[in-house]
Design a protein around this motif. Structure first.
Motif, PDB file in Angstrom:
ATOM      1  N   HIS A   1      20.179  44.397  17.960  1.00  0.00           N
ATOM      2  CA  HIS A   1      20.348  42.953  18.100  1.00  0.00           C
ATOM      3  C   HIS A   1      19.021  42.254  18.364  1.00  0.00           C
ATOM      4  CE1 HIS A   1      22.080  39.244  20.203  1.00  0.00           C
ATOM      5  NE2 HIS A   1      22.560  39.220  18.993  1.00  0.00           N
ATOM      6  N   HIS A   2      18.078  42.939  18.977  1.00  0.00           N
ATOM      7  CA  HIS A   2      16.805  42.317  19.332  1.00  0.00           C
ATOM      8  C   HIS A   2      15.967  41.903  18.122  1.00  0.00           C
ATOM      9  CE1 HIS A   2      17.226  42.808  23.655  1.00  0.00           C
ATOM     10  NE2 HIS A   2      17.644  44.040  23.454  1.00  0.00           N
ATOM     11  N   PRO A   3      15.835  42.726  17.066  1.00  0.00           N
ATOM     12  CA  PRO A   3      15.071  42.262  15.906  1.00  0.00           C
ATOM     13  C   PRO A   3      15.632  40.988  15.297  1.00  0.00           C
ATOM     14  CG  PRO A   3      15.408  44.634  15.796  1.00  0.00           C
ATOM     15  CD  PRO A   3      16.256  44.132  16.922  1.00  0.00           C
ATOM     16  N   PHE A   4      16.958  40.848  15.305  1.00  0.00           N
ATOM     17  CA  PHE A   4      17.600  39.656  14.751  1.00  0.00           C
ATOM     18  C   PHE A   4      17.164  38.406  15.517  1.00  0.00           C
ATOM     19  CE2 PHE A   4      21.267  36.760  15.294  1.00  0.00           C
ATOM     20  CZ  PHE A   4      21.343  36.265  13.996  1.00  0.00           C
ATOM     21  N   LYS A   5      17.257  38.462  16.831  1.00  0.00           N
ATOM     22  CA  LYS A   5      16.902  37.302  17.641  1.00  0.00           C
ATOM     23  C   LYS A   5      15.405  37.017  17.596  1.00  0.00           C
ATOM     24  CE  LYS A   5      20.892  36.053  19.066  1.00  0.00           C
ATOM     25  NZ  LYS A   5      21.434  34.760  18.550  1.00  0.00           N
ATOM     26  N   ARG A   6      14.628  38.059  17.707  1.00  0.00           N
ATOM     27  CA  ARG A   6      13.176  37.859  17.721  1.00  0.00           C
ATOM     28  C   ARG A   6      12.656  37.367  16.377  1.00  0.00           C
ATOM     29  NH1 ARG A   6      11.863  43.462  21.024  1.00  0.00           N
ATOM     30  NH2 ARG A   6      12.545  42.719  23.072  1.00  0.00           N
ATOM     31  N   THR A   7      13.256  37.826  15.288  1.00  0.00           N
ATOM     32  CA  THR A   7      12.852  37.351  13.967  1.00  0.00           C
ATOM     33  C   THR A   7      13.180  35.872  13.806  1.00  0.00           C
ATOM     34  OG1 THR A   7      13.180  39.536  12.975  1.00  0.00           O
ATOM     35  CG2 THR A   7      13.181  37.639  11.486  1.00  0.00           C
ATOM     36  N   GLY A   8      14.403  35.494  14.194  1.00  0.00           N
ATOM     37  CA  GLY A   8      14.788  34.089  14.106  1.00  0.00           C
ATOM     38  C   GLY A   8      13.909  33.198  14.953  1.00  0.00           C
ATOM     39  N   MET A   9      13.609  33.643  16.166  1.00  0.00           N
ATOM     40  CA  MET A   9      12.758  32.850  17.047  1.00  0.00           C
ATOM     41  C   MET A   9      11.333  32.786  16.514  1.00  0.00           C
ATOM     42  SD  MET A   9      12.384  33.174  21.191  1.00  0.00           S
ATOM     43  CE  MET A   9      12.065  34.936  21.121  1.00  0.00           C
ATOM     44  N   GLY A  10      10.800  33.910  16.032  1.00  0.00           N
ATOM     45  CA  GLY A  10       9.442  33.936  15.523  1.00  0.00           C
ATOM     46  C   GLY A  10       9.263  33.070  14.289  1.00  0.00           C
ATOM     47  N   LEU A  11      10.202  33.163  13.335  1.00  0.00           N
ATOM     48  CA  LEU A  11      10.114  32.345  12.126  1.00  0.00           C
ATOM     49  C   LEU A  11      10.267  30.863  12.447  1.00  0.00           C
ATOM     50  CD1 LEU A  11      12.145  34.506   9.575  1.00  0.00           C
ATOM     51  CD2 LEU A  11       9.666  34.219   9.714  1.00  0.00           C
ATOM     52  N   SER A  12      11.089  30.540  13.435  1.00  0.00           N
ATOM     53  CA  SER A  12      11.262  29.137  13.839  1.00  0.00           C
ATOM     54  C   SER A  12       9.963  28.582  14.423  1.00  0.00           C
ATOM     55  CB  SER A  12      12.386  29.019  14.871  1.00  0.00           C
ATOM     56  OG  SER A  12      13.622  29.421  14.328  1.00  0.00           O
ATOM     57  N   ILE A  13       9.305  29.393  15.246  1.00  0.00           N
ATOM     58  CA  ILE A  13       8.029  28.962  15.835  1.00  0.00           C
ATOM     59  C   ILE A  13       6.981  28.764  14.743  1.00  0.00           C
ATOM     60  CG2 ILE A  13       6.127  29.657  17.345  1.00  0.00           C
ATOM     61  CD1 ILE A  13       8.210  31.096  19.082  1.00  0.00           C
ATOM     62  N   VAL A  14       6.932  29.692  13.774  1.00  0.00           N
ATOM     63  CA  VAL A  14       5.971  29.574  12.667  1.00  0.00           C
ATOM     64  C   VAL A  14       6.239  28.308  11.861  1.00  0.00           C
ATOM     65  CG1 VAL A  14       5.254  30.597  10.479  1.00  0.00           C
ATOM     66  CG2 VAL A  14       5.532  32.048  12.500  1.00  0.00           C
ATOM     67  N   GLN A  15       7.512  28.034  11.570  1.00  0.00           N
ATOM     68  CA  GLN A  15       7.854  26.847  10.789  1.00  0.00           C
ATOM     69  C   GLN A  15       7.491  25.564  11.537  1.00  0.00           C
ATOM     70  OE1 GLN A  15      11.406  26.857   8.327  1.00  0.00           O
ATOM     71  NE2 GLN A  15      12.090  24.950   9.296  1.00  0.00           N
TER      72      GLN A  15
END
Length: 291
Positions: free
Chosen positions: A21-35
């Motif tokens: 579950h952690h890669p899912f949340k961290r990926t979403g959060m990381g891509l949101s920050i980048v955007q």
């Protein structure tokens, strides 16, 4: 089948389910920050999603609270997990520490993910954050995160269903102690595979359960609202009411004392909040279905 695992049980599937579950949340959060950084500004406002009326805002708040309540349903499987722990130290002490850490980590992850997602998309933030990055240049990372969430959901479905399976199957065994269909376990041996225990009650009930939940999910494909309904139904009785009642009974707390009044008030407020979120989430499903 459906009974808590002994202390020697291999916890690898459970660990894989939780960690995926952690890669899912961290990926979403990381891509949101980048955007957000690429845009140079954060979308949305401090007031949250824009609505035409205050009533609509109130219903959205109720749905959000329902989703939040679904985030903390571990009370349904706490004893199942505790039974897999070895002692010393005592299992209840280990679970108390683990529960505290998990609640803190979960809260920080969801706050970070929700805040970053809203900053990236504003009012158009999707319920499943990764769906907003379908055309992203990091599509391979999105695919990896989606694969992780599939693993997480498949494992979680199994883990969270075990208490229900155990309750229903034990009830049938108590009611029909002489039934071969209910109580007899067959050993199925296949070439090149280990022997499998087969019970017809477990096979039929669990198959019907999975099929029915799948059909319901297809009829109502509304991710956030469905999670809110499930969270609203389960949160108050399993996380507030029963723990409070057990504590009052075990601690022999006298009625009308300050502690008794505080816990009773907490229970009533939790019930009102759960009812509010349930009504709001059901309204959300009806609105989406009719719309």
């Amino acid at each position: 089948m459906g009974v808590a695992a002994p202390a020697s049980t291999d916890n690898t599937p459970l660990l894989l389910t939780t960690q995926s579950h952690h890669p899912f949340k961290r990926t979403g959060m990381g891509l949101s920050i980048v955007q957000t950084i690429e845009k140079g500004h954060a979308e949305g406002s401090i007031e949250g999603v824009s609505t035409s009326t205050g009533t609509e805002k109130l219903w959205l708040v109720s749905q959000a609270l329902g989703d939040i309540s679904f985030t903390y349903p571990f009370s349904t499987i706490l004893l199942e997990i505790q039974d897999t722990l070895k002692s010393p130290p005592p299992e209840n002490q280990t679970m108390k520490k683990a529960s505290t850490i998990s609640v803190i980590v979960t809260t920080l992850l969801y706050l970070g993910c929700g805040s970053a997602g809203y900053a990236a998309f504003g009012d158009d933030t999707p319920g499943n954050l990764l769906t907003g990055f379908g055309s992203s240049k990091f599509y391979w990372l999105v695919d990896f995160a989606n694969a992780c969430i599939v693993i997480h959901l498949v494992g979680s479905y199994q883990v969270y269903s075990q208490p229900l399976f155990a309750t229903v199957e034990n009830w049938f065994r108590f009611k029909f102690p002489d039934s071969e269909f209910v109580n007899h376990t067959y050993i199925l041996k296949l070439s090149l595979l280990p022997a499998v225990e087969l019970n017809f009650l477990s096979l039929t009930f669990r198959t019907a359960y999975v099929a029915s939940t799948t059909v319901i999910a297809m009829i109502f494909p509304y991710f956030n609202q469905i999670l809110g309904v499930l969270g609203s139904i389960s949160f108050w009785p399993l996380t507030i009411y029963f723990p409070v009642e057990i504590y009052l009974n075990r601690s022999n707390t006298d009625a009308w004392t300050a502690k008794w009044l505080m816990l009773r008030t907490f229970t009533i407020l939790g019930f009102v909040l759960g009812l509010f979120t349930l009504i709001g989430c059901i309204r959300g499903i009806v609105t989406e279905k009719l719309g």
